[in-house]
Scaffold this active site. Structure first.
Site, PDB file in Angstrom:
ATOM      1  N   ASN A  77      63.174  47.395  15.713  1.00 48.71           N
ATOM      2  CA  ASN A  77      64.287  46.807  16.482  1.00 48.71           C
ATOM      3  C   ASN A  77      65.550  47.533  16.065  1.00 48.71           C
ATOM      4  OD1 ASN A  77      62.714  44.896  17.633  1.00 48.71           O
ATOM      5  ND2 ASN A  77      63.794  43.127  16.787  1.00 48.71           N
ATOM      6  N   GLY A  78      66.447  47.765  17.006  1.00 50.81           N
ATOM      7  CA  GLY A  78      67.707  48.432  16.675  1.00 50.81           C
ATOM      8  C   GLY A  78      67.808  49.753  17.399  1.00 50.81           C
TER       9      GLY A  78
ATOM     10  N   HIS B 202      99.055  33.876  42.615  1.00 56.62           N
ATOM     11  CA  HIS B 202      99.441  35.228  42.193  1.00 56.62           C
ATOM     12  C   HIS B 202      98.382  36.260  42.590  1.00 56.62           C
ATOM     13  CE1 HIS B 202     102.894  33.653  40.127  1.00 56.62           C
ATOM     14  NE2 HIS B 202     102.104  32.713  39.618  1.00 56.62           N
TER      15      HIS B 202
ATOM     16  N   ARG C 117      63.704  36.200  24.417  1.00 60.35           N
ATOM     17  CA  ARG C 117      64.721  37.204  24.075  1.00 60.35           C
ATOM     18  C   ARG C 117      64.889  38.231  25.188  1.00 60.35           C
ATOM     19  NH1 ARG C 117      65.627  38.149  18.189  1.00 60.35           N
ATOM     20  NH2 ARG C 117      66.153  40.244  18.818  1.00 60.35           N
TER      21      ARG C 117
ATOM     22  N   GLU D  39      75.094  34.091  34.822  1.00 61.35           N
ATOM     23  CA  GLU D  39      73.968  34.629  34.065  1.00 61.35           C
ATOM     24  C   GLU D  39      72.610  34.099  34.498  1.00 61.35           C
ATOM     25  OE1 GLU D  39      74.936  32.243  29.881  1.00 61.35           O
ATOM     26  OE2 GLU D  39      73.969  34.172  29.783  1.00 61.35           O
TER      27      GLU D  39
ATOM     28  N   GLU E  36      83.707  29.174  30.972  1.00 65.86           N
ATOM     29  CA  GLU E  36      82.342  28.985  30.486  1.00 65.86           C
ATOM     30  C   GLU E  36      81.399  28.634  31.650  1.00 65.86           C
ATOM     31  OE1 GLU E  36      80.527  29.646  28.177  1.00 65.86           O
ATOM     32  OE2 GLU E  36      78.887  28.242  28.172  1.00 65.86           O
TER      33      GLU E  36
ATOM     34  N   CYS F 279      64.730  43.424  21.829  1.00 70.28           N
ATOM     35  CA  CYS F 279      63.415  43.606  21.211  1.00 70.28           C
ATOM     36  C   CYS F 279      63.101  42.482  20.218  1.00 70.28           C
ATOM     37  CB  CYS F 279      63.371  44.925  20.459  1.00 70.28           C
ATOM     38  SG  CYS F 279      63.866  46.319  21.463  1.00 70.28           S
TER      39      CYS F 279
ATOM     40  N   LYS G  39      68.757  37.050  24.316  1.00 65.81           N
ATOM     41  CA  LYS G  39      69.324  35.914  23.585  1.00 65.81           C
ATOM     42  C   LYS G  39      70.264  36.375  22.487  1.00 65.81           C
ATOM     43  CE  LYS G  39      69.955  31.666  22.437  1.00 65.81           C
ATOM     44  NZ  LYS G  39      70.969  30.978  23.272  1.00 65.81           N
TER      45      LYS G  39
ATOM     46  N   LYS H 262      78.126  30.796  32.861  1.00 63.09           N
ATOM     47  CA  LYS H 262      76.796  30.170  32.916  1.00 63.09           C
ATOM     48  C   LYS H 262      76.165  30.377  34.293  1.00 63.09           C
ATOM     49  CE  LYS H 262      76.143  29.395  29.864  1.00 63.09           C
ATOM     50  NZ  LYS H 262      76.458  29.415  28.473  1.00 63.09           N
TER      51      LYS H 262
ATOM     52  N   TRP I  52      62.752  45.956  24.719  1.00 59.96           N
ATOM     53  CA  TRP I  52      63.781  45.859  25.759  1.00 59.96           C
ATOM     54  C   TRP I  52      64.367  47.258  25.836  1.00 59.96           C
ATOM     55  CZ3 TRP I  52      69.348  45.526  26.103  1.00 59.96           C
ATOM     56  CH2 TRP I  52      69.810  44.811  27.213  1.00 59.96           C
TER      57      TRP I  52
HETATM   58  O1  M6R Z   1      74.627  34.568  19.251  1.00 63.29           O
HETATM   59  P1  M6R Z   1      76.045  34.639  19.718  1.00 63.29           P
HETATM   60  O2  M6R Z   1      76.701  33.305  19.809  1.00 63.29           O
HETATM   61  O3  M6R Z   1      76.883  35.585  18.903  1.00 63.29           O
HETATM   62  O4  M6R Z   1      75.980  35.215  21.189  1.00 63.29           O
HETATM   63  C1  M6R Z   1      77.141  35.533  21.889  1.00 63.29           C
HETATM   64  C2  M6R Z   1      76.846  35.759  23.350  1.00 63.29           C
HETATM   65  O5  M6R Z   1      75.960  36.829  23.500  1.00 63.29           O
HETATM   66  C3  M6R Z   1      76.256  34.510  24.015  1.00 63.29           C
HETATM   67  O6  M6R Z   1      77.085  33.399  23.873  1.00 63.29           O
HETATM   68  C4  M6R Z   1      76.030  34.782  25.520  1.00 63.29           C
HETATM   69  O7  M6R Z   1      77.248  34.904  26.180  1.00 63.29           O
HETATM   70  C5  M6R Z   1      75.178  33.652  26.113  1.00 63.29           C
HETATM   71  N1  M6R Z   1      74.052  34.186  26.805  1.00 63.29           N
HETATM   72  C6  M6R Z   1      75.917  32.804  27.068  1.00 63.29           C
HETATM   73  O8  M6R Z   1      75.134  31.805  27.604  1.00 63.29           O
END
Ligand code: M6R
Length: 612
Positions: free
Chosen positions: A100-101, A510, A27, A494, A487, A2, A607, A491, A74
């Site tokens: 929000n929350g 293994h 977001r 997502e 990583e 949100c 985000k 990426k 959201w």
């Molecule tokens: O704001 P933050 O760095 O704490 O966020 C952590 C994760 O939510 C963030 O890195 C997430 O994995 C990204 N979308 C990855 O691209």
């Protein structure tokens, strides 16, 4: 997740609110709404779907008010729908709220309010809030200018969970009340206006002077002023903080997507992260840290705690801390750490890495660490974010606003900063050695080497065209290259929705090698001279089983043949992730583009993850 926007001033609120909501689109959300104070009371306009859908409603054109609140939702409690979207009002429509929350005890409160005769029209947790405010307002016999504020304070004292709230009331038609607890909210101020938001970039084009709210600080806003109160309704003093982010940094600057722009910004963001912390003459200093050799020697361990990409940056940190500082270092996922009763105490330093500084699990892990007596150090990108106000120490990555959900420049800046932190500790510990000096030099050379690495863009785009229809992809690496594989896999998942896994290359036999079949794509990273031969052998094993390969390397691969090779500049193996991740960020990006997906706003993701 949100998003909140608000405005109080002399201009028409609606365009400012819509502009803010559009800036919060990254977001992730499924409905949007606004409320303004009009001559005849509070007007609410909301709709399921994008902000563009909201703008299509004819009711929105009639909003003339100069005070307004707005929200992108959201869905958590209740499906995405117009009824469930914010703002929410009480039955008499004299209070309107965006939130929000999560209100954890909303069922209880709803039951209570139902018994008092209140009616609910949505499935949300939020709808209890305007009704609870109304309940306390109606019970208060005293009729003075603090009556609405008292009702808000009483209602908030009943709420369990997290909240950032904007509240409008017809009983206070020239004002707005805002408050937060464990959910971000900032107020941007000019001489005659106040802008409110959950995210600084949404209102950065209006001002650079911000009030950063602490939990349970109640703010009564009017055109040119902001009065702050604590929960006992005692006035408190608050200073603004100047946020030195360039508003254009939150624009696309001619790039198709924020993600592509942010990938290309990395030479600059890394330069900013290095700043004056490291200089060519070999000095290394980190502002705001006052650690001593004695303190570092007393540590039983360092724990690095984070989520997602930030956790992957922590993995690189572990290797460097252990190598240069000889301090045992663990890396934990925040949502695991907080519930596993970690063995930490006053002799532990816990380092939290978070781009946003608002990740609920990371903040909860920090609070737990403090309870257990550990010292806490936050690495964040957002000045004044929640974690920076909780941690004993904060150091900033200075990567500039990162808008795309997929984190790119924040990751490379986190790796740079944690490497500098390790050098700084090594210096305090009086560790000497050519290797530490070599790492310093290598970090200083990074911006130009990142520039060089970005030239692989065309080659990666061609490769993406070949593989974008695949169902599975594998990433392999050893040591620090395995950290990058993790990583890269995250990426890709997502933003392309392709299933992928990352394996330590030595683990293949293994189990995972059973998955390898003809024409499957395996991407491997080979940057460590000590491990390259080993990884080559593992890749040969998958080639024998029919896999197609992409190799990211800065090593001499001798006579070995691979289908595709991307050569990146040589650097110190400890910081090679900063270069080797770049082709892999681009790979995820171009595959997502080939599939015609929304790169910046991938489905189901937000985000900043401000709820557990
Ligand atoms: O704001 P933050 O760095 O704490 O966020 C952590 C994760 O939510 C963030 O890195 C997430 O994995 C990204 N979308 C990855 O691209």
């Amino acid at each position: 997740m949100c998003g909140i926007v608000g405005y109080i001033g002399s201009k028409k609120a609606k365009p400012i609110l819509i502009n803010g909501l559009l800036r919060l689109e990254y977001r992730g959300y499924d409905s949007a709404g606004v409320a303004t104070i009009e001559k005849n009371g509070i007007s609410v306009v909301k709709n399921k779907g994008r902000v563009a859908e909201l703008e299509k409603l004819s009711a929105i054109d009639s909003l003339e008010g100069t005070i307004g609140i707005a929200h992108t939702r959201w869905a958590t409690h209740g499906k995405p729908s117009t009824e469930n979207s914010h703002p929410h009002v009480n039955g008499k429509k004299d209070f309107a709220v965006v939130h929000n929350g999560i209100i954890e005890n909303y069922n209880e409160l709803r039951e209570f309010l139902l018994k008092q005769g209140y009616t609910f029209y949505s499935q949300t947790d939020t709808e209890v809030i305007p009704n609870l405010i109304d309940y306390y307002f109606s019970k208060d016999d005293k009729d003075d200018d603090k009556k609405v504020l008292r009702a808000v304070v009483s209602a908030c004292s009943e709420l369990k969970g997290s909240f950032a709230l904007e509240i409008l009331s017809t009983h206070l038609p020239d004002k707005m009340i805002v408050v937060r607890k464990d959910s971000p909210l900032v107020i941007g101020k000019t001489d005659t206006e106040n802008y409110i938001s959950s995210d600084i970039p949404a209102i950065l084009s209006y001002t650079k002077d911000f009030y950063l709210l602490d939990d349970y600080e109640y703010v009564v806003l009017s055109k040119g002023s902001a009065e702050f109160y604590n929960s006992d309704l005692k006035p408190i003093k608050k200073q603004t903080v100047n946020i030195d982010w360039n508003a254009s940094a939150a624009e696309k600057d001619g790039y198709d997507d924020f993600m592509l722009k942010e990938i290309h910004e990395q030479p600059k963001s890394i330069r900013e992260t290095i700043g004056s912390r490291l200089s060519a003459d070999g000095t290394c200093n980190i502002e705001s840290l006052d650690f001593t050799k004695e303190y570092l020697n007393s540590l039983n361990k360092i724990c690095i705690v984070a989520c997602g990409t930030a956790m992957h940056a922590g993995l690189v940190g572990k290797t460097i801390f252990e190598k240069f500082c000889h301090i045992p270092t663990e890396v934990d996922i925040a949502s695991e750490f907080r519930y596993r009763d970690p063995l930490i105490n006053e002799k532990t330093l816990v380092v939290f890495i978070t781009q946003s500084g608002e990740t609920a699990d990371t903040i909860a892990a920090l609070k737990l660490s403090k309870q257990k007596g550990a010292k806490t150090l936050a690495i964040s990108n957002v000045i004044g974010s929640s974690i920076t106000r909780e941690a004993d120490y904060t150091i900033y990555t200075h990567a500039g606003p990162e808008i795309a959900v997929a984190s790119t420049k924040a990751y490379t800046s986190q790796v740079v900063l944690i490497s500098i932190l390790a050098i700084y500790f090594a210096k305090l510990l009086e560790m000497k050695g050519k290797e530490i000096d070599a790492l310093k030099d290598a970090i200083l050379e990074l911006p130009s080497k990142v520039e060089e690495t970005l030239k692989c863009s065309k080659q990666i785009k061609c490769f993406a065209k070949k593989v974008y229809k695949e169902k599975d992809l594998f990433f392999l690496g050893r040591g620090i290259d395995y950290n990058v594989a993790l990583e890269a896999s995250l990426k890709l998942k997502e933003i392309s929705y392709i299933h992928s896994d990352a394996y330590a290359a030595g683990e293949l036999k293994h189990g995972p090698i059973a998955l390898i079949e003809k024409d499957i794509t395996v991407v491997s990273i080979m940057t460590d001279p000590n491990l390259v031969e080993k990884t080559i052998s593992n890749v040969q094993e998958v080639i024998t089983r029919g896999a197609k390969t992409l190799v990211i390397t800065n090593q001499n691969l001798g006579d070995h043949k691979f289908d595709n090779i991307i050569t990146i500049p040589e650097t110190n193996p400890l910081i090679s992730p900063i270069l080797s991740v770049i082709p892999l960020q681009l790979l995820a990006y171009y595959i997502s583009k080939e599939k015609g997906l929304d790169v910046d706003k991938p489905r189901n993701l937000a985000k900043s993850v401000t709820v557990e």
